[in-house]
Design a protein around this motif. Structure first.
Motif, mmCIF file in Angstrom:
data_model
loop_
_atom_site.group_PDB
_atom_site.id
_atom_site.type_symbol
_atom_site.label_atom_id
_atom_site.label_comp_id
_atom_site.label_asym_id
_atom_site.label_seq_id
_atom_site.Cartn_x
_atom_site.Cartn_y
_atom_site.Cartn_z
ATOM 1 N N VAL A 92 0.837 -1.204 0.000
ATOM 2 C CA VAL A 92 0.000 0.000 0.000
ATOM 3 C C VAL A 92 0.867 1.248 0.000
ATOM 4 N N LEU A 93 1.944 1.234 0.791
ATOM 5 C CA LEU A 93 2.859 2.377 0.827
ATOM 6 C C LEU A 93 3.508 2.611 -0.529
ATOM 7 N N PHE A 94 3.872 1.518 -1.218
ATOM 8 C CA PHE A 94 4.482 1.630 -2.545
ATOM 9 C C PHE A 94 3.495 2.225 -3.552
ATOM 10 N N VAL A 95 2.259 1.719 -3.553
ATOM 11 C CA VAL A 95 1.239 2.222 -4.487
ATOM 12 C C VAL A 95 0.916 3.680 -4.179
ATOM 13 N N GLN A 96 0.876 4.031 -2.906
ATOM 14 C CA GLN A 96 0.562 5.398 -2.493
ATOM 15 C C GLN A 96 1.560 6.405 -3.053
ATOM 16 N N HIS A 97 2.824 5.994 -3.189
ATOM 17 C CA HIS A 97 3.872 6.922 -3.621
ATOM 18 C C HIS A 97 4.275 6.723 -5.081
ATOM 19 N N LEU A 98 3.483 5.969 -5.839
ATOM 20 C CA LEU A 98 3.766 5.822 -7.263
ATOM 21 C C LEU A 98 3.694 7.180 -7.953
ATOM 22 N N PHE A 122 11.172 9.966 -5.250
ATOM 23 C CA PHE A 122 11.598 9.146 -4.119
ATOM 24 C C PHE A 122 12.415 10.000 -3.159
ATOM 25 N N PRO A 123 12.105 9.965 -1.847
ATOM 26 C CA PRO A 123 12.844 10.790 -0.892
ATOM 27 C C PRO A 123 14.310 10.382 -0.790
ATOM 28 N N THR A 124 15.123 11.329 -0.426
ATOM 29 C CA THR A 124 16.556 11.071 -0.302
ATOM 30 C C THR A 124 16.850 10.267 0.953
ATOM 31 N N LEU A 125 17.627 9.238 0.789
ATOM 32 C CA LEU A 125 18.015 8.409 1.929
ATOM 33 C C LEU A 125 19.040 9.163 2.769
ATOM 34 N N ASP A 139 -4.185 11.105 3.277
ATOM 35 C CA ASP A 139 -3.456 10.147 4.115
ATOM 36 C C ASP A 139 -4.434 9.253 4.882
ATOM 37 N N LEU A 140 -5.522 9.863 5.351
ATOM 38 C CA LEU A 140 -6.535 9.092 6.059
ATOM 39 C C LEU A 140 -7.129 8.019 5.158
ATOM 40 N N VAL A 141 -7.421 8.378 3.917
ATOM 41 C CA VAL A 141 -8.008 7.421 2.980
ATOM 42 C C VAL A 141 -7.066 6.251 2.736
ATOM 43 N N TRP A 142 -5.787 6.542 2.538
ATOM 44 C CA TRP A 142 -4.814 5.475 2.303
ATOM 45 C C TRP A 142 -4.680 4.565 3.517
ATOM 46 N N ASP A 143 -4.652 5.156 4.712
ATOM 47 C CA ASP A 143 -4.548 4.341 5.919
ATOM 48 C C ASP A 143 -5.772 3.441 6.080
ATOM 49 N N LEU A 144 -6.955 4.002 5.810
ATOM 50 C CA LEU A 144 -8.171 3.205 5.906
ATOM 51 C C LEU A 144 -8.161 2.065 4.891
ATOM 52 N N ALA A 145 -7.649 2.336 3.702
ATOM 53 C CA ALA A 145 -7.573 1.297 2.681
ATOM 54 C C ALA A 145 -6.661 0.160 3.136
ATOM 55 N N GLY A 146 -5.495 0.531 3.676
ATOM 56 C CA GLY A 146 -4.552 -0.487 4.128
ATOM 57 C C GLY A 146 -5.069 -1.291 5.305
ATOM 58 N N PHE A 147 -5.550 -0.597 6.337
ATOM 59 C CA PHE A 147 -6.057 -1.293 7.527
ATOM 60 C C PHE A 147 -7.324 -2.076 7.217
ATOM 61 N N GLY A 148 -8.194 -1.495 6.372
ATOM 62 C CA GLY A 148 -9.425 -2.191 6.025
ATOM 63 C C GLY A 148 -9.161 -3.474 5.276
ATOM 64 N N LEU A 149 -8.248 -3.424 4.296
ATOM 65 C CA LEU A 149 -7.915 -4.627 3.534
ATOM 66 C C LEU A 149 -7.270 -5.672 4.433
ATOM 67 N N PHE A 150 -6.405 -5.218 5.332
ATOM 68 C CA PHE A 150 -5.780 -6.162 6.261
ATOM 69 C C PHE A 150 -6.841 -6.836 7.125
ATOM 70 N N THR A 151 -7.823 -6.078 7.592
ATOM 71 C CA THR A 151 -8.877 -6.634 8.447
ATOM 72 C C THR A 151 -9.616 -7.756 7.728
ATOM 73 N N VAL A 152 -9.998 -7.505 6.487
ATOM 74 C CA VAL A 152 -10.720 -8.516 5.708
ATOM 75 C C VAL A 152 -9.862 -9.763 5.517
ATOM 76 N N LEU A 153 -8.603 -9.570 5.108
ATOM 77 C CA LEU A 153 -7.727 -10.720 4.838
ATOM 78 C C LEU A 153 -7.390 -11.480 6.112
ATOM 79 N N ALA A 154 -7.218 -10.760 7.219
ATOM 80 C CA ALA A 154 -6.895 -11.431 8.484
ATOM 81 C C ALA A 154 -8.077 -12.268 8.976
ATOM 82 N N ILE A 155 -9.299 -11.774 8.768
ATOM 83 C CA ILE A 155 -10.482 -12.557 9.145
ATOM 84 C C ILE A 155 -10.585 -13.808 8.274
ATOM 85 N N LEU A 156 -10.331 -13.658 6.971
ATOM 86 C CA LEU A 156 -10.352 -14.809 6.073
ATOM 87 C C LEU A 156 -9.260 -15.815 6.439
ATOM 88 N N LEU A 157 -8.093 -15.294 6.837
ATOM 89 C CA LEU A 157 -7.009 -16.168 7.265
ATOM 90 C C LEU A 157 -7.421 -16.952 8.513
#
Length: 314
Positions: free
Chosen positions: A145-151, A155-158, A282-300
């Motif tokens: 999700v972090l990778f897709v968010q920053h497509l 890229f920030p400087t290391l 940022d809120l939308v991206w976080d909700l997308a990541g946590f929401g998808l994890f919730t669904v997959l973790a329940i299925l797991l």
């Protein structure tokens, strides 16, 4: 006591856990008695946390002052620790939060007279395979999700901050403890205790514990508050649907490990610690990541055939 095979825990855990109930219903029992105990337990837990965390933080701050002799005023040193300006500050802060684990276990045992291991899951304690698989799922999904968010973005400087490798050791050792402690208290004890207050209202414990979790983070703008509140709701839903804290702990641990370790590589850990505002995107991206994890973790959990209620009693 040793001769009778009873431990000191048995002496206090005089009440059996109800059979065939969900995780959030574990503390249910005689209505009036449990409601009073929950009110006492919630207030005791919160007060013990503020006292215990402050005491641990002050003691470790004083120890660091003696060990490192930073010079200047002791008050300035404590403020620097609270900002995570140095690794000792992160160590102190995380160990202070870790007091939520013994506090949660202690309140369940001494106030509710139940076995503390039922905070782990309905079977009871941790189902370690599910915990490890949940962490792996969170690690892969959150980074994706972090990778897709920053497509498309530059890229920030290391530029690792000073003492990054020392910070990294502290992050790896204490961030899991800090994240697990918050889950023990908010999605564990508080969720169960609040649910006893209005037992016939589904998800009452989930909502109340999530709200308190968001408020405990202090000053924040509306999107950041909603972000934390939504995380609390999703983590609470995971706990109820899977019958334990494992997936919530896994998501929380991985999220914090990523946030602190990546911050030290590209900005500073103190900057992340001081975050009080985020944007709506940022809120939308976080909700997308946590929401998808919730669904997959329940299925797991269903795939692993996890029990979601306590063992039925004759």
């Amino acid at each position: 006591m040793a001769a009778s095979g009873r431990s000191w825990v048995d002496a206090f855990a005089s009440e059996a856990t109800p059979g065939g109930v969900r995780y959030d219903e574990i503390l249910t029992g005689a209505a009036d008695q449990q409601k009073l105990r929950s009110v006492v337990g919630i207030l005791t837990g919160v007060l013990l946390f503020f006292f215990g965390a402050s005491l641990v933080s002050q003691l470790l701050g004083g120890l660091g002052w003696l060990l490192f002799r930073p010079g200047g005023d002791f008050a300035d040193w404590l403020r620097a620790l609270s900002r995570f300006d140095n690794p000792w500050g992160m160590l102190s802060g995380h160990l202070a939060l870790a007091t939520l684990i013994p506090i949660s276990l202690g309140v369940v045992l001494f106030v509710h007279h139940r076995r503390p291991r039922w905070l782990g899951s309905v079977r009871p304690w941790f189902r370690w395979r599910y915990l490890l698989l949940s962490m792996l799922l969170a690690l892969v999904l959150f980074n994706l999700v972090l990778f897709v968010q920053h497509l498309g973005a530059s890229f920030p400087t290391l530029q690792p901050q000073a003492d990054y490798w020392v910070f990294l050791v502290v992050i790896l050792l204490t961030s899991p403890l800090q994240a697990a402690a918050e889950e023990f208290f908010f999605r564990g004890y508080l969720l169960q205790a609040f649910q006893t207050l209005v037992p016939r209202t589904p998800w009452f414990g989930v909502v109340c514990s999530a709200l308190l979790f968001a408020l405990f983070h202090g000053t924040q703008n509306l999107p950041l508050f909603l972000d934390r509140f939504a995380f609390g709701l999703l983590a609470g839903a995971l706990v109820v649907r899977t019958g334990g804290l494992e997936a919530a702990i896994g998501a929380h641990v991985v999220n914090n490990l990523m946030a602190f370790s990546y911050a030290g590589l590209y900005s500073t850990i103190a900057e992340v610690k001081a975050t009080q505002t985020i944007g709506w995107i940022d809120l939308v991206w976080d909700l997308a990541g946590f929401g998808l994890f919730t669904v997959l973790a329940i299925l797991l959990g269903r795939r692993l055939r996890l029990d979601v209620t306590t063992p039925a009693r004759p």
